[in-house]
Write an enzyme that holds these catalytic residues in place. Structure first.
Site, PDB file in Angstrom:
ATOM      1  NE  ARG A   1      -4.026  -1.655   2.442  1.00 50.79           N
ATOM      2  CZ  ARG A   1      -4.149  -2.896   2.896  1.00 50.79           C
ATOM      3  NH1 ARG A   1      -3.120  -3.153   3.522  1.00 50.79           N
ATOM      4  NH2 ARG A   1      -5.135  -3.607   2.883  1.00 50.79           N
TER       5      ARG A   1
ATOM      6  CG  ASP B   1       8.224  10.500  -4.096  1.00 46.58           C
ATOM      7  OD1 ASP B   1       8.522  11.093  -3.279  1.00 46.58           O
ATOM      8  OD2 ASP B   1       7.125   9.862  -4.100  1.00 46.58           O
TER       9      ASP B   1
ATOM     10  N   GLY C   1       0.774   6.028  -0.630  1.00 51.48           N
ATOM     11  CA  GLY C   1       0.160   6.897  -0.149  1.00 51.48           C
ATOM     12  C   GLY C   1      -1.269   7.327  -0.721  1.00 51.48           C
TER      13      GLY C   1
ATOM     14  CB  ALA D   1      -2.105   3.419  -5.704  1.00 52.49           C
TER      15      ALA D   1
END
Length: 666
Positions: free
Chosen positions: A19, A143, A21, A23
């Site tokens: 999991r 990111d 942030g 999706a």
């Protein structure tokens, strides 16, 4: 979200892999192509927010436009309607990606701790290679962090999650204050300030990643995300050797340069950063070392002249932290930096004027002129030497290239050993080939004859033999599992063929066509024979009871046999002349078949024969004789009959006496 089991009628959603942030990532099966995939589904609580739809769509577009072995490939994307418990319909976007075996760097750090210096530098070089490619194609990741970098069991690096990636020319709303995106521990200062980002922002984040791989923590930590962001903007990072003293100085210089606050002062492109990472790994000079050495050398010149020894120019430091601090003259030389201005300085503090003062007893004008020329020549020589030194240190190291030899049809192990001896990095990929023996090299990337240099990556394509595979044995599997296993071997599951079976459950695979163990060409179609759960009924009419039941209950049919008997004169006793389901029909597995066996009819009762007709004997009237003369009477009778028969039959005399005729004649 667990109710969504099929996407676009093609992708089967399997177990949850992780999991994030925004999706969830599931394992999945592409039922059309029969291959494993990873499926990223937007979280249901974010599915109503158009901005998250846009981010997932941007990720798909960004990654799909990039074709690099270090970037997780995107195969497909779309939206799936999901009905919530209240009846509302939500459109949930998804991305279908390459399935990658391995761990994220976050998992590696959590489970194994920090890496060795060589491992950390190798991983960072593996991250910078796909970043260099994406930057050259106009995509900034924005990111980079341990959770977005995967390490495969083969040691390959995969960069994923371009969810907030942007094109370099896209300067839209991300500059707004509410649009600061990324992870705080790896934010570049310009990201923390909400400014427009570029490729150099990714390089700062990569430096933070390398820092954590080396020392086990990022360069800045704080009580909150905001506190960490402030540190990125306003505080200088500590050298990694502060936390791990055994780290080499080259790593300190590399990271402190890459973590400069001003993006113009750090590395300007991923290629240069990667080259310095490899240089630090191999013990070679960094591209930034030339600038530092030149600064230190220029600062040392005036101090050396003041000491009166040209040879001390490299030993007398003028930079902060050295034993001999700079004098005023040193500072003047350092600030002006022009060799011609040194001649115009008052000759009161340098070595030339000192010598002139000691020799005042000689002819002042001549000695002064002589020493002026000597000093000037000496100064010129020193400055020329320094200039040569600066040029040498600042010049890019010469890259030695050589031609890659042809390694085709050579054993892969021998080829890999040769490449490693040449200072090259090696990766292997398998490929089928009908001519090259299994285990030998088919080709290389770059191809033979290309110019390569030390540290380049060479991919060896190794033959797996002819392009054929063996059909797996999937008997007893469900249809879905059988199709997956067939797809995993490089074959295509074809049509379903229904067939009756006495013992294979309905919906279960009986066999394949071609059969299990057959060798067929790769990508061939393999049909599945599926049990219907029914059994063909055999024709047992005309058999005996034992033969019929043995047939029905045997391995070929496995049905129950029920026997009834019926009297009939039309069939021999013991013969089956009737069955409840005709031969050639179908019944469910284990059904009962009733057979009727002929029984002999009872014999009819015998009819008594008709009675024989009795001939009536005529009666004659008796003729009386003289009284007492019975003899005469009898003689008279005998005389009349002409025979002795009456006399011989018992009772005949009485019968004769009773006949009226006979009585009438007397």
């Amino acid at each position: 979200m667990n109710d969504v089991r099929m996407l676009s009628g093609r992708y089967e959603v399997r177990e949850l892999l992780g999991r994030g942030g925004m999706a969830e990532v599931h394992a999945g099966i592409d039922t059309r192509l029969g291959r494993r995939v990873a499926i990223k589904l937007l979280r249901s609580d974010l599915a109503r927010d158009p901005s998250f739809h846009a981010r997932l769509k941007r990720e798909a577009q960004s990654a799909a436009s990039l074709n690099h072995p270090g970037i997780v490939a995107v195969y497909d994307s779309g939206e799936q309607e999901f009905v919530e418990s209240g009846g509302d319909v939500v459109h949930v976007p998804f991305i279908v990606m390459e399935y990658v075996e391995g761990l994220t760097l976050r998992q590696v750090l959590t489970e194994h701790g920090r890496l060795t210096v060589r491992e950390a530098l190798d991983v960072t070089a593996g991250v910078l290679a796909p970043l260099d490619y994406s930057h050259r194609n106009g995509i900034v990741h924005r990111d980079i962090k341990p959770g977005n970098v995967m390490l495969t069991p083969e040691g390959d690096i995969k960069v994923m999650d371009f969810g907030i990636a942007r094109a370099l020319e896209d300067t839209g709303s991300l500059t707004q204050t509410q649009s600061v995106v990324g992870t705080a521990q790896y934010l570049s200062p310009e990201q923390a300030r909400g400014e427009i980002v570029d490729a150099r922002s990714d390089l700062y984040s990569t430096a933070c990643l390398l820092y954590e791989l080396l020392v086990g923590r990022p360069p800045f930590v704080g009580d909150s995300q905001l506190a960490v962001a402030y540190q990125h903007v306003g505080e200088d990072p500590k050298a990694p050797s502060h936390h791990e003293p055994e780290l080499p100085p080259a790593v300190d210089r590399l990271l402190l340069h890459a973590l400069q606050k001003d993006r113009n002062d750090r590395y300007q492109d991923a290629h240069t950063f990667r080259e310095d990472v490899l240089a630090a790994r191999d013990g070679r000079p960094l591209s930034i070392d030339g600038d530092d050495a030149a600064t230190q050398a220029f600062g040392a010149v005036p101090g050396a002249l003041a000491g009166g020894a040209a040879g001390a120019a490299l030993g007398a430091g003028a930079a902060p932290g050295y034993a001999n601090p700079p004098t005023e003259a040193t500072m003047a030389y350092s600030q002006l930096g022009e060799p011609t201005q040194a001649i115009d300085q008052p000759p009161t503090t340098n070595a030339v004027t000192t010598v002139l003062e000691e020799d005042r007893d000689e002819e002042p004008e001549q000695r002064s002129r002589t020493w002026l020329w000597v000093g000037s020549a000496l100064l010129v020589l020193v400055l020329a030497g320094l200039g040569l030194f600066v040029y040498t240190m600042s010049k890019e190291p010469e890259v030695v290239t050589f031609e890659l030899v042809d390694l085709s049809d050579r054993p892969a192990d021998d080829a890999e050993q040769y490449l490693l001896q040449e200072g090259l990095r090696v990766d292997r990929e398998e490929t089928a080939d009908d001519e090259i023996a299994e285990g030998n090299v088919v080709s290389t990337d770059p191809p033979a004859g290309s110019q390569v240099s030390e540290g380049d990556l060479i991919v060896l394509y190794v033959s797996t033999g002819p392009d054929s595979v063996e059909v797996p044995d999937v008997a007893g599997d469900t249809e879905s599992l059988a199709r997956q296993r067939i797809g995993d071997t490089g074959l295509t599951a074809g049509s379903n063929i229904d067939e009756n079976s006495p013992d294979v459950a309905a919906g279960t695979v009986i066999e394949t066509r071609p059969g299990a163990g057959s060798t067929v060409a790769k990508d061939s179609t393999v049909d599945l024979v599926i049990s219907t759960g029914k059994v063909d009924v055999p024709d047992v009419l005309g058999m005996t009871e034992d033969e019929a039941c043995e047939t029905l209950e045997g391995e070929d049919y496995q049905l129950d046999c029920t026997v009834e008997e019926s009297e009939t004169a039309d069939h021999p006793a013991g013969e089956v002349f009737e069955q409840s389901t005709e031969g050639g029909g179908e019944v469910s597995q284990g059904s009962a078949i009733t057979i009727t066996v002929a029984q002999e009819a009872p014999s009819p009762s015998p009819t008594p024969p008709p009675a024989e007709p009795t001939a009536e004997v005529p009666t004659f009237p008796s003729i009386p004789g003289p009284p007492g003369d019975e003899g005469d009477e009898q003689g008279g009778i005998q005389g009349n009959s002409g025979s002795d028969e009456a006399r011989d039959r018992p009772g005949r005399p009485d019968e004769a006496r009773d006949r009226p005729g006979r009585h009438g004649r007397g």
